[in-house]
Design a protein around this motif. Structure first.
Motif, PDB file in Angstrom:
ATOM      1  N   GLU A   1      27.553 -26.675  12.653  1.00  0.00           N
ATOM      2  CA  GLU A   1      26.643 -26.117  11.600  1.00  0.00           C
ATOM      3  C   GLU A   1      27.022 -26.819  10.321  1.00  0.00           C
ATOM      4  N   ALA A   2      28.294 -26.659   9.767  1.00  0.00           N
ATOM      5  CA  ALA A   2      28.935 -26.872   8.603  1.00  0.00           C
ATOM      6  C   ALA A   2      29.038 -28.417   8.476  1.00  0.00           C
ATOM      7  N   ALA A   3      29.183 -29.070   9.622  1.00  0.00           N
ATOM      8  CA  ALA A   3      29.231 -30.685   9.597  1.00  0.00           C
ATOM      9  C   ALA A   3      27.796 -31.099   9.436  1.00  0.00           C
ATOM     10  N   GLY A   4      26.872 -30.354  10.274  1.00  0.00           N
ATOM     11  CA  GLY A   4      25.471 -30.798  10.255  1.00  0.00           C
ATOM     12  C   GLY A   4      24.931 -30.844   8.766  1.00  0.00           C
ATOM     13  N   ARG A   5      25.116 -30.179   7.935  1.00  0.00           N
ATOM     14  CA  ARG A   5      24.856 -29.656   6.725  1.00  0.00           C
ATOM     15  C   ARG A   5      25.275 -30.481   5.860  1.00  0.00           C
ATOM     16  N   ALA A   6      26.582 -31.302   6.010  1.00  0.00           N
ATOM     17  CA  ALA A   6      27.246 -31.972   5.134  1.00  0.00           C
ATOM     18  C   ALA A   6      26.562 -33.400   5.248  1.00  0.00           C
ATOM     19  N   ASP A   7      26.978 -34.176   4.210  1.00  0.00           N
ATOM     20  CA  ASP A   7      26.301 -35.470   4.141  1.00  0.00           C
ATOM     21  C   ASP A   7      27.282 -36.596   4.638  1.00  0.00           C
ATOM     22  N   ALA A   8      28.702 -35.879   4.360  1.00  0.00           N
ATOM     23  CA  ALA A   8      30.191 -36.745   4.696  1.00  0.00           C
ATOM     24  C   ALA A   8      31.314 -36.010   4.817  1.00  0.00           C
ATOM     25  N   LEU A   9      32.259 -36.510   5.308  1.00  0.00           N
ATOM     26  CA  LEU A   9      33.304 -35.682   5.560  1.00  0.00           C
ATOM     27  C   LEU A   9      34.622 -36.179   4.951  1.00  0.00           C
ATOM     28  N   ILE A  10      35.522 -35.515   4.811  1.00  0.00           N
ATOM     29  CA  ILE A  10      36.799 -36.009   4.276  1.00  0.00           C
ATOM     30  C   ILE A  10      37.911 -35.281   5.127  1.00  0.00           C
TER      31      ILE A  10
END
Length: 186
Positions: A65-74
């Protein structure tokens, strides 16, 4: 446009230099960009398709869910025996599933980090880029930050107080934000 970046740290150690590096990204995120430091990778069981069902572990669902809400990742990774830590690989594995429904599909993703050795964790970062790419992330292979000799470099200075490091982190965040904006405009 506001950009949300999820930061995953591959070290669980309380004094982790990679966690401190992620904290620096949170603190120095440019206006219009939020970097969220994800807490909870340690709580996720090792990936097992038998438990990745309609009632997947709550800790894995929270990560997705956290990744789904994010636009990008580091991804912030140290280097353990020449590769990324299992906790980071496990997080990537959970994010890649169910097959065809990756929570990171197409999301701009950068991999950075620091390590004790003279190469700053370059091997671990390459492995993390490879795993994230296979998981479907839009790996930004040209965005690199490898900081060698972490123990000496950060012995008395938090990465957030190191002007050279924060400058490089801010540049990476700007470039990630640019990728998000370009994708949104397309």
């Amino acid at each position: 446009m506001s950009v949300r970046i999820l930061a995953l740290v591959g070290s669980l150690r309380s004094g982790s230099h990679n966690r401190q590096l992620a904290e620096a990204a949170v603190r120095h995120a440019p206006e219009g960009t939020t970097v969220e430091l994800y807490e909870g990778l340690a709580d996720i069981p090792f990936y097992n398709e038998d438990i990745d069902t309609d009632s997947a572990p709550a800790s894995a669902v929270r990560l997705r869910e956290a990744a789904g809400r994010a636009d990008a990742l580091i991804l912030f990774t140290p280097e353990y025996n020449g590769t990324m830590p299992a906790v980071l690989k496990n997080g990537i594995d959970w994010l890649s599933r169910p097959y065809g429904q990756s929570a990171v599909s197409g999301k701009p993703t950068a991999v950075v980090g620091t390590a004790f050795g003279q190469y700053g964790g370059a091997w671990a970062q390459e492995e993390a880029r490879k795993a994230a790419g296979i998981a479907g992330a839009g790996v930004l292979a040209d965005l690199k930050l490898t900081i060698p000799n972490a123990v000496a470099r950060f012995a008395e200075t938090h990465p957030a107080d190191d002007g050279e490091i924060t400058g490089q982190l801010v540049e990476i965040i700007h470039r990630i934000s640019g990728q998000v904006a370009s994708a949104a405009a397309a």
